[in-house]
Design a protein around this motif. Sequence first.
Motif, PDB file in Angstrom:
ATOM      1  N   VAL A   1      22.394  95.244  37.894  1.00 33.27           N
ATOM      2  CA  VAL A   1      21.095  95.503  38.504  1.00 33.27           C
ATOM      3  C   VAL A   1      20.507  94.185  39.010  1.00 33.27           C
ATOM      4  O   VAL A   1      20.512  93.183  38.297  1.00 33.27           O
ATOM      5  CB  VAL A   1      20.124  96.150  37.473  1.00 33.27           C
ATOM      6  N   ILE A   2      19.992  94.233  40.258  1.00 31.75           N
ATOM      7  CA  ILE A   2      19.309  93.081  40.849  1.00 31.75           C
ATOM      8  C   ILE A   2      17.994  93.556  41.450  1.00 31.75           C
ATOM      9  O   ILE A   2      17.740  94.755  41.541  1.00 31.75           O
ATOM     10  CB  ILE A   2      20.160  92.388  41.935  1.00 31.75           C
ATOM     11  N   THR A   3      17.166  92.594  41.859  1.00 36.13           N
ATOM     12  CA  THR A   3      16.001  92.930  42.675  1.00 36.13           C
ATOM     13  C   THR A   3      16.155  92.232  44.016  1.00 36.13           C
ATOM     14  O   THR A   3      16.783  91.175  44.110  1.00 36.13           O
ATOM     15  CB  THR A   3      14.666  92.494  42.027  1.00 36.13           C
ATOM     16  N   ASP A   4      15.574  92.836  45.041  1.00 39.26           N
ATOM     17  CA  ASP A   4      15.583  92.195  46.360  1.00 39.26           C
ATOM     18  C   ASP A   4      14.307  91.355  46.481  1.00 39.26           C
ATOM     19  O   ASP A   4      13.460  91.362  45.574  1.00 39.26           O
ATOM     20  CB  ASP A   4      15.766  93.232  47.477  1.00 39.26           C
ATOM     21  N   PRO A   5      14.147  90.602  47.554  1.00 42.01           N
ATOM     22  CA  PRO A   5      12.969  89.735  47.683  1.00 42.01           C
ATOM     23  C   PRO A   5      11.630  90.468  47.657  1.00 42.01           C
ATOM     24  O   PRO A   5      10.601  89.860  47.371  1.00 42.01           O
ATOM     25  CB  PRO A   5      13.176  89.054  49.035  1.00 42.01           C
ATOM     26  N   GLU A   6      11.611  91.764  47.942  1.00 45.47           N
ATOM     27  CA  GLU A   6      10.366  92.534  47.953  1.00 45.47           C
ATOM     28  C   GLU A   6      10.086  93.217  46.609  1.00 45.47           C
ATOM     29  O   GLU A   6       9.078  93.884  46.453  1.00 45.47           O
ATOM     30  CB  GLU A   6      10.408  93.583  49.061  1.00 45.47           C
ATOM     31  N   GLY A   7      10.998  93.103  45.649  1.00 49.51           N
ATOM     32  CA  GLY A   7      10.789  93.691  44.329  1.00 49.51           C
ATOM     33  C   GLY A   7      11.465  95.036  44.113  1.00 49.51           C
ATOM     34  O   GLY A   7      11.332  95.623  43.038  1.00 49.51           O
ATOM     35  N   TYR A   8      12.207  95.535  45.098  1.00 45.13           N
ATOM     36  CA  TYR A   8      12.937  96.790  44.893  1.00 45.13           C
ATOM     37  C   TYR A   8      14.099  96.538  43.944  1.00 45.13           C
ATOM     38  O   TYR A   8      14.776  95.518  44.025  1.00 45.13           O
ATOM     39  CB  TYR A   8      13.461  97.357  46.214  1.00 45.13           C
ATOM     40  N   VAL A   9      14.332  97.479  43.050  1.00 45.94           N
ATOM     41  CA  VAL A   9      15.421  97.393  42.090  1.00 45.94           C
ATOM     42  C   VAL A   9      16.650  98.051  42.709  1.00 45.94           C
ATOM     43  O   VAL A   9      16.593  99.192  43.169  1.00 45.94           O
ATOM     44  CB  VAL A   9      15.043  98.098  40.768  1.00 45.94           C
ATOM     45  N   LEU A  10      17.762  97.313  42.731  1.00 44.75           N
ATOM     46  CA  LEU A  10      19.020  97.812  43.273  1.00 44.75           C
ATOM     47  C   LEU A  10      20.042  97.879  42.157  1.00 44.75           C
ATOM     48  O   LEU A  10      20.346  96.866  41.528  1.00 44.75           O
ATOM     49  CB  LEU A  10      19.533  96.906  44.390  1.00 44.75           C
ATOM     50  N   ILE A  11      20.537  99.073  41.897  1.00 49.21           N
ATOM     51  CA  ILE A  11      21.558  99.284  40.864  1.00 49.21           C
ATOM     52  C   ILE A  11      22.878  99.487  41.587  1.00 49.21           C
ATOM     53  O   ILE A  11      23.042 100.466  42.324  1.00 49.21           O
ATOM     54  CB  ILE A  11      21.232 100.507  39.991  1.00 49.21           C
ATOM     55  N   PHE A  12      23.807  98.572  41.402  1.00 52.45           N
ATOM     56  CA  PHE A  12      25.129  98.704  42.006  1.00 52.45           C
ATOM     57  C   PHE A  12      26.062  99.276  40.952  1.00 52.45           C
ATOM     58  O   PHE A  12      26.170  98.751  39.847  1.00 52.45           O
ATOM     59  CB  PHE A  12      25.637  97.355  42.517  1.00 52.45           C
ATOM     60  N   ARG A  13      26.718 100.371  41.321  1.00 53.25           N
ATOM     61  CA  ARG A  13      27.557 101.112  40.376  1.00 53.25           C
ATOM     62  C   ARG A  13      28.951 101.282  40.975  1.00 53.25           C
ATOM     63  O   ARG A  13      29.096 101.485  42.170  1.00 53.25           O
ATOM     64  CB  ARG A  13      26.918 102.480  40.107  1.00 53.25           C
ATOM     65  N   SER A  14      29.955 101.235  40.101  1.00 47.62           N
ATOM     66  CA  SER A  14      31.330 101.409  40.569  1.00 47.62           C
ATOM     67  C   SER A  14      31.521 102.808  41.124  1.00 47.62           C
ATOM     68  O   SER A  14      31.044 103.793  40.574  1.00 47.62           O
ATOM     69  CB  SER A  14      32.322 101.162  39.435  1.00 47.62           C
ATOM     70  N   ALA A  15      32.208 102.878  42.277  1.00 41.41           N
ATOM     71  CA  ALA A  15      32.478 104.150  42.916  1.00 41.41           C
ATOM     72  C   ALA A  15      33.777 104.762  42.410  1.00 41.41           C
ATOM     73  O   ALA A  15      34.062 105.913  42.658  1.00 41.41           O
ATOM     74  CB  ALA A  15      32.546 103.976  44.432  1.00 41.41           C
ATOM     75  N   GLU A  16      34.559 103.980  41.714  1.00 40.45           N
ATOM     76  CA  GLU A  16      35.834 104.462  41.196  1.00 40.45           C
ATOM     77  C   GLU A  16      35.865 104.296  39.689  1.00 40.45           C
ATOM     78  O   GLU A  16      34.922 103.808  39.079  1.00 40.45           O
ATOM     79  CB  GLU A  16      37.005 103.709  41.843  1.00 40.45           C
ATOM     80  N   ASN A  17      36.973 104.670  39.112  1.00 43.85           N
ATOM     81  CA  ASN A  17      37.173 104.509  37.670  1.00 43.85           C
ATOM     82  C   ASN A  17      36.963 103.048  37.306  1.00 43.85           C
ATOM     83  O   ASN A  17      37.579 102.165  37.898  1.00 43.85           O
ATOM     84  CB  ASN A  17      38.612 104.947  37.341  1.00 43.85           C
ATOM     85  N   PRO A  18      36.114 102.760  36.319  1.00 44.93           N
ATOM     86  CA  PRO A  18      35.813 101.370  35.998  1.00 44.93           C
ATOM     87  C   PRO A  18      37.038 100.568  35.610  1.00 44.93           C
ATOM     88  O   PRO A  18      37.098  99.367  35.818  1.00 44.93           O
ATOM     89  CB  PRO A  18      34.824 101.441  34.840  1.00 44.93           C
ATOM     90  N   ALA A  19      38.062 101.213  35.065  1.00 49.46           N
ATOM     91  CA  ALA A  19      39.269 100.488  34.667  1.00 49.46           C
ATOM     92  C   ALA A  19      40.124 100.136  35.885  1.00 49.46           C
ATOM     93  O   ALA A  19      41.008  99.300  35.811  1.00 49.46           O
ATOM     94  CB  ALA A  19      40.077 101.334  33.697  1.00 49.46           C
ATOM     95  N   GLY A  20      39.867 100.770  37.036  1.00 49.52           N
ATOM     96  CA  GLY A  20      40.692 100.563  38.211  1.00 49.52           C
ATOM     97  C   GLY A  20      40.283  99.367  39.048  1.00 49.52           C
ATOM     98  O   GLY A  20      40.945  99.054  40.031  1.00 49.52           O
ATOM     99  N   ASP A  21      39.245  98.654  38.695  1.00 48.44           N
ATOM    100  CA  ASP A  21      38.759  97.536  39.503  1.00 48.44           C
ATOM    101  C   ASP A  21      38.847  96.251  38.698  1.00 48.44           C
ATOM    102  O   ASP A  21      37.888  95.795  38.140  1.00 48.44           O
ATOM    103  CB  ASP A  21      37.317  97.804  39.957  1.00 48.44           C
ATOM    104  N   LYS A  22      40.000  95.709  38.571  1.00 48.78           N
ATOM    105  CA  LYS A  22      40.197  94.465  37.798  1.00 48.78           C
ATOM    106  C   LYS A  22      40.492  93.313  38.697  1.00 48.78           C
ATOM    107  O   LYS A  22      41.061  93.408  39.708  1.00 48.78           O
ATOM    108  CB  LYS A  22      41.325  94.636  36.773  1.00 48.78           C
TER     109      LYS A  22
END
Length: 165
Positions: A144-165
């Motif tokens: 989770v990050i915030t942008d310069p204006e204060g919006y919260v951005l949640i970046f989530r894996s689109a695939e199986n978490p074990a598949g992105d190493k």
Amino acid sequence: MKQSISILILCFLTFFDAMGQEKSVCCDAPAPVASGMIPQLTVKNLAQTVDFYSRVLGFEVLQSVRQSDELSYVLLKSGSVLLAFQLESYLKDKYPQLKAWKAGKGSALIIETSAINRFYERIKGRAEVISNLTVTFFGAQEFVITDPEGYVLIFRSAENPAGDK
């Protein structure tokens, strides 16, 4: 005028009867079906926002609108994700009833992404990280990050978490 607006809105409200059939509240017209959604976020500094989303997050500018020689609207894209940004002062001038409204607070966007580990490593020193890369209770990786204006951005894996190493 207010009465006609209320009636129009009611025609789009739906409910489900005892048999689970979709019904319209006041007319026989079928309920509209959403075909997509583009969040439009209101910001104070559009140039800074475009710079952050393009340079740091990798979005590209699809459309921009200038009014009175000032950038007032931008549509950005990354993969299949579209985000629109509107200059807050323009929106408040157009809709005076929003003068006291505060943008950017209480909103969070979840953006699915591939190669989340590489993406996290790329931006963790370039954005304010609220939560480091973790695995959620349902098995997805996210940060989770915030942008310069204060919006919260949640970046989530689109695939199986074990598949992105």
